[in-house]
Design a protein around this motif. Structure first.
Motif, mmCIF file in Angstrom:
data_model
loop_
_atom_site.group_PDB
_atom_site.id
_atom_site.type_symbol
_atom_site.label_atom_id
_atom_site.label_comp_id
_atom_site.label_asym_id
_atom_site.label_seq_id
_atom_site.Cartn_x
_atom_site.Cartn_y
_atom_site.Cartn_z
ATOM 1 N N ASN A 81 -8.856 5.220 -0.158
ATOM 2 C CA ASN A 81 -9.461 5.343 -1.482
ATOM 3 C C ASN A 81 -9.966 3.991 -1.994
ATOM 4 O O ASN A 81 -11.048 3.910 -2.579
ATOM 5 C CB ASN A 81 -8.470 5.943 -2.468
ATOM 6 C CG ASN A 81 -8.088 7.353 -2.086
ATOM 7 O OD1 ASN A 81 -8.868 8.070 -1.478
ATOM 8 N ND2 ASN A 81 -6.871 7.748 -2.424
ATOM 9 N N GLU A 82 -9.174 2.936 -1.780
ATOM 10 C CA GLU A 82 -9.610 1.601 -2.185
ATOM 11 C C GLU A 82 -10.820 1.154 -1.381
ATOM 12 O O GLU A 82 -11.726 0.507 -1.913
ATOM 13 C CB GLU A 82 -8.467 0.597 -2.004
ATOM 14 C CG GLU A 82 -7.296 0.831 -2.921
ATOM 15 C CD GLU A 82 -6.148 -0.117 -2.606
ATOM 16 O OE1 GLU A 82 -6.408 -1.263 -2.186
ATOM 17 O OE2 GLU A 82 -4.993 0.290 -2.770
ATOM 18 N N CYS A 83 -10.838 1.490 -0.084
ATOM 19 C CA CYS A 83 -11.975 1.114 0.766
ATOM 20 C C CYS A 83 -13.248 1.809 0.309
ATOM 21 O O CYS A 83 -14.325 1.214 0.320
ATOM 22 C CB CYS A 83 -11.695 1.477 2.225
ATOM 23 S SG CYS A 83 -10.492 0.408 3.007
ATOM 24 N N LYS A 140 -13.877 2.754 -2.790
ATOM 25 C CA LYS A 140 -14.277 2.132 -4.055
ATOM 26 C C LYS A 140 -14.988 0.799 -3.828
ATOM 27 O O LYS A 140 -15.963 0.489 -4.490
ATOM 28 C CB LYS A 140 -13.060 1.906 -4.950
ATOM 29 C CG LYS A 140 -12.507 3.162 -5.570
ATOM 30 C CD LYS A 140 -11.279 2.848 -6.391
ATOM 31 C CE LYS A 140 -10.593 4.111 -6.852
ATOM 32 N NZ LYS A 140 -9.316 3.829 -7.516
ATOM 33 N N VAL A 171 0.836 -1.201 0.000
ATOM 34 C CA VAL A 171 0.000 0.000 0.000
ATOM 35 C C VAL A 171 0.874 1.255 0.000
ATOM 36 O O VAL A 171 0.615 2.207 -0.745
ATOM 37 C CB VAL A 171 -0.965 0.007 1.206
ATOM 38 C CG1 VAL A 171 -1.715 1.317 1.299
ATOM 39 C CG2 VAL A 171 -1.938 -1.151 1.105
ATOM 40 N N ASP A 198 2.229 1.629 -3.509
ATOM 41 C CA ASP A 198 1.199 2.080 -4.444
ATOM 42 C C ASP A 198 0.889 3.562 -4.270
ATOM 43 O O ASP A 198 0.608 4.262 -5.247
ATOM 44 C CB ASP A 198 -0.094 1.275 -4.258
ATOM 45 C CG ASP A 198 0.043 -0.151 -4.746
ATOM 46 O OD1 ASP A 198 0.968 -0.424 -5.544
ATOM 47 O OD2 ASP A 198 -0.768 -1.000 -4.327
ATOM 48 N N MET A 211 -5.546 -2.008 2.973
ATOM 49 C CA MET A 211 -5.717 -1.134 1.809
ATOM 50 C C MET A 211 -5.860 0.312 2.231
ATOM 51 O O MET A 211 -6.094 0.608 3.407
ATOM 52 C CB MET A 211 -6.904 -1.579 0.958
ATOM 53 C CG MET A 211 -8.204 -1.748 1.678
ATOM 54 S SD MET A 211 -9.534 -2.420 0.658
ATOM 55 C CE MET A 211 -8.974 -4.052 0.326
#
Length: 128
Positions: A112-114, A116, A37, A40, A109
């Motif tokens: 932002n991923e959460c 989404k 993470v 990324d 994560m």
């Protein structure tokens, strides 16, 4: 389980204070997922498994113009006081120039991923 994470966070913080190019950390699955993470999101250059010892990770720290890419690492949920955020609470959070890293039932994560995937979880730390 989380003691490895807290140890790694302290090592990253201390390594950037003394301007090391890399640090060594014991290899654990949760540490690797947190490093993925961070990579990324652009806070570290990367990591790899050490050639000499397969149980050690070599984490390459990132600097911008001589200053660390990570200005602050602040722990949110601690062993003595666990905090959990629902999806509704995540949408209310406003983080500028950083990210929150959460531990969810789908793995570690970023916020932002959460958002989404419509997932809540336990926030581990804020990275700025």
């Amino acid at each position: 389980m989380k003691n490895y994470l807290y140890n790694m966070i302290a090592n990253i913080r201390n390594g950037q204070i003394v301007k090391k190019s890399f640090i060594l950390q014991s290899k654990k699955n949760i540490c690797e997922s947190l490093l993925n993470v961070l990579w990324d999101e652009g806070f570290i250059l990367g990591y790899k498994i050490s050639e000499n010892n397969p149980n050690v990770l070599k984490i390459f720290l990132k600097y911008k113009n001589g200053k660390p890419a990570i200005n602050s690492l602040k722990l949110i949920s601690k062993p003595g006081l666990r905090v959990y955020y629902s999806v509704k609470q995540l949408w209310k959070l406003n983080i500028n120039n950083g990210t929150i890293i959460l531990s969810t039932n789908k793995g570690v994560m970023s916020i932002n991923e959460c958002k989404k995937l419509n997932l809540g979880g336990e926030p581990i730390l804020i990275v700025k």
